[in-house]
Scaffold this motif. Structure first.
Motif, PDB file in Angstrom:
ATOM      1  N   ALA A 200       0.838  -1.204   0.000  1.00  0.00           N
ATOM      2  CA  ALA A 200       0.000   0.000   0.000  1.00  0.00           C
ATOM      3  C   ALA A 200       0.869   1.250   0.000  1.00  0.00           C
ATOM      4  CB  ALA A 200      -0.936  -0.004   1.202  1.00  0.00           C
TER       5      ALA A 200
ATOM      6  N   LEU B 170      -1.283  -3.391  -5.683  1.00  0.00           N
ATOM      7  CA  LEU B 170      -2.195  -3.352  -4.542  1.00  0.00           C
ATOM      8  C   LEU B 170      -3.214  -4.487  -4.622  1.00  0.00           C
ATOM      9  CD1 LEU B 170      -3.001  -1.877  -1.975  1.00  0.00           C
ATOM     10  CD2 LEU B 170      -4.394  -0.318  -3.356  1.00  0.00           C
ATOM     11  N   ALA B 171      -3.681  -4.791  -5.823  1.00  0.00           N
ATOM     12  CA  ALA B 171      -4.670  -5.859  -5.994  1.00  0.00           C
ATOM     13  C   ALA B 171      -4.078  -7.232  -5.711  1.00  0.00           C
ATOM     14  CB  ALA B 171      -5.234  -5.823  -7.411  1.00  0.00           C
TER      15      ALA B 171
ATOM     16  N   ASP C  79      -1.319  -7.983  -3.714  1.00  0.00           N
ATOM     17  CA  ASP C  79      -0.498  -8.089  -2.503  1.00  0.00           C
ATOM     18  C   ASP C  79      -0.843  -9.322  -1.675  1.00  0.00           C
ATOM     19  OD1 ASP C  79       1.048  -7.696  -0.301  1.00  0.00           O
ATOM     20  OD2 ASP C  79      -0.022  -5.937   0.435  1.00  0.00           O
TER      21      ASP C  79
ATOM     22  N   LEU D 204      -1.356  -8.839   2.395  1.00  0.00           N
ATOM     23  CA  LEU D 204      -2.476  -8.056   2.902  1.00  0.00           C
ATOM     24  C   LEU D 204      -3.624  -9.006   3.245  1.00  0.00           C
ATOM     25  CD1 LEU D 204      -3.237  -5.133   3.461  1.00  0.00           C
ATOM     26  CD2 LEU D 204      -4.096  -4.960   1.141  1.00  0.00           C
TER      27      LEU D 204
ATOM     28  N   ILE E   4      -6.747  -9.284   4.342  1.00  0.00           N
ATOM     29  CA  ILE E   4      -8.032  -8.624   4.575  1.00  0.00           C
ATOM     30  C   ILE E   4      -9.064  -9.254   3.655  1.00  0.00           C
ATOM     31  CG2 ILE E   4      -7.120  -6.393   5.337  1.00  0.00           C
ATOM     32  CD1 ILE E   4      -7.438  -5.424   2.444  1.00  0.00           C
TER      33      ILE E   4
ATOM     34  N   ALA F 202     -12.114  -9.430   0.820  1.00  0.00           N
ATOM     35  CA  ALA F 202     -12.179  -8.867  -0.533  1.00  0.00           C
ATOM     36  C   ALA F 202     -12.858  -7.499  -0.549  1.00  0.00           C
ATOM     37  CB  ALA F 202     -12.910  -9.826  -1.463  1.00  0.00           C
TER      38      ALA F 202
ATOM     39  N   THR G 175     -12.787  -5.169   1.775  1.00  0.00           N
ATOM     40  CA  THR G 175     -11.853  -4.145   2.249  1.00  0.00           C
ATOM     41  C   THR G 175     -10.798  -3.852   1.197  1.00  0.00           C
ATOM     42  OG1 THR G 175     -12.186  -4.858   4.532  1.00  0.00           O
ATOM     43  CG2 THR G 175     -10.254  -3.511   4.091  1.00  0.00           C
ATOM     44  N   ARG G 176     -10.308  -4.891   0.533  1.00  0.00           N
ATOM     45  CA  ARG G 176      -9.332  -4.662  -0.541  1.00  0.00           C
ATOM     46  C   ARG G 176      -9.951  -3.816  -1.652  1.00  0.00           C
ATOM     47  NH1 ARG G 176      -4.472  -7.495  -2.058  1.00  0.00           N
ATOM     48  NH2 ARG G 176      -4.952  -9.140  -0.559  1.00  0.00           N
TER      49      ARG G 176
ATOM     50  N   MET H 257      -9.913  -0.307  -0.614  1.00  0.00           N
ATOM     51  CA  MET H 257      -8.589   0.288  -0.774  1.00  0.00           C
ATOM     52  C   MET H 257      -8.341   0.698  -2.229  1.00  0.00           C
ATOM     53  SD  MET H 257      -6.299  -2.142   1.752  1.00  0.00           S
ATOM     54  CE  MET H 257      -4.792  -1.176   1.553  1.00  0.00           C
ATOM     55  N   LEU H 258      -8.703  -0.176  -3.157  1.00  0.00           N
ATOM     56  CA  LEU H 258      -8.542   0.149  -4.573  1.00  0.00           C
ATOM     57  C   LEU H 258      -9.397   1.352  -4.956  1.00  0.00           C
ATOM     58  CD1 LEU H 258      -8.575  -3.511  -5.913  1.00  0.00           C
ATOM     59  CD2 LEU H 258      -6.636  -1.929  -6.085  1.00  0.00           C
TER      60      LEU H 258
ATOM     61  N   ALA I 182      -5.887  -1.116   5.665  1.00  0.00           N
ATOM     62  CA  ALA I 182      -4.972  -2.265   5.700  1.00  0.00           C
ATOM     63  C   ALA I 182      -4.836  -2.826   7.105  1.00  0.00           C
ATOM     64  CB  ALA I 182      -3.604  -1.863   5.162  1.00  0.00           C
TER      65      ALA I 182
END
Length: 294
Positions: free
Chosen positions: A67, A123-124, A126, A129, A131, A133, A135-136, A139-140, A194
């Protein structure tokens, strides 16, 4: 900047070097331009905000590496494009010739395009990470929003339209909330997401922190543009005045700009009081932003 933040800045450099394509991998010239744009120094403020926010939740740095790299890759892409002749037309960045001076306009444009795509890719994917889906995806979405017409691109559009115009203080703030502040706020939010934070009140407090230091960063930048030398800044001093751009000192005056910088720093520090000692890095970054010399 204290020892712990300097160590995290070096950590961010390592994460960036791993995330970027190798310079000997075809297309070689494109990958060389990408690495030149990202690895040529810099304060690494945005990655540091990711790490510092994570530290406030007790999150291990290795969970935050990608991130942190992603936001800095986006920042680097934005600088490459901002420096182009059609934008700010600058020949110096971080004490070196800008990307388009070294590699040409076309390759610099492609490098910026590829860097923006790379940030979302890493980022997709990682693997560290841990967490869900949803939350990811959040983040995106956070990173994407910070890049687009409601973020940096919109801020640059406001900036281009403002050249030679006398803006109000509110119009100037709107421009910088988009152009500079959006990615700074996103950096803080990414560190919280994250770390598994979903508490609305906590995220709102961190949004206030990011908003405050984002504007503080810009005010300090505007003051340095008229107070510091090119050698100190690593970029062309006085270029905003020369380009007839609206700045905080031009609109508010120097003394009022300094007072606003102090107010915003106090707001940032107040917003994270409830974290206690865990927010030491966030407090240090707020003070660094207000006091930096370059």
């Amino acid at each position: 900047m204290g020892p712990s933040l300097l160590a995290l800045s070096a950590r961010a450099d390592d994460a960036l070097a791993r995330a970027l394509p190798s310079a000997d991998l075809p297309p070689v010239e494109l990958h060389r331009a990408m690495r030149y744009a990202v690895l040529g120094g810099g304060k690494r403020l945005r990655p540091l905000l990711v790490y510092a926010t994570g530290a406030a939740f007790g999150t291990a740095p290795e969970t935050l590496d990608v991130a942190a790299a992603a936001v800095e890759i986006i920042h680097a892409y934005s600088l490459v494009h901002d420096d182009l002749p059609a934008m700010d037309n600058d020949a110096l960045r971080r004490g070196r010739p800008t990307c388009h001076i070294v590699f040409g306009d076309a390759m610099a444009i492609l490098a910026g395009d590829a860097l923006q795509a790379l940030a979302f890719e890493v980022l997709a994917e990682d693997p560290l990470l841990d967490i869900d889906a949803g939350t990811r995806l959040d983040m995106l979405r956070t990173l994407a929003t910070a890049c687009g017409s409601h973020g940096m691109a919109g801020g640059q559009a406001f900036d281009l339209a403002a050249v030679g115009q006398m803006l109000t203080a509110a119009e100037l703030e709107r421009m910088h909330v988009h152009k500079t502040g959006a990615l700074i706020r996103a950096s803080v939010r990414l560190g919280a997401l994250a770390s598994g934070c979903s508490n609305a009140a906590t995220l709102a407090a961190l949004e206030t922190y990011g908003h405050s230091i984002g504007l503080a960063f810009q005010i300090r930048d505007d003051l340095l543009d008229i107070e510091a030398a090119t050698e100190q800044l690593g970029k062309t001093a006085g270029k905003d005045v020369a380009a007839n751009k609206p700045t905080y000192p031009a609109i508010l005056g120097i003394d009022a700009s300094r007072a606003e910088l102090e107010r915003l720093t106090a707001d940032a520090l107040a917003s994270i009081e409830h974290f206690g000692p865990r927010a030491e890095d966030l407090r240090n970054l707020a003070n660094f932003v207000a006091q930096r010399a370059s």
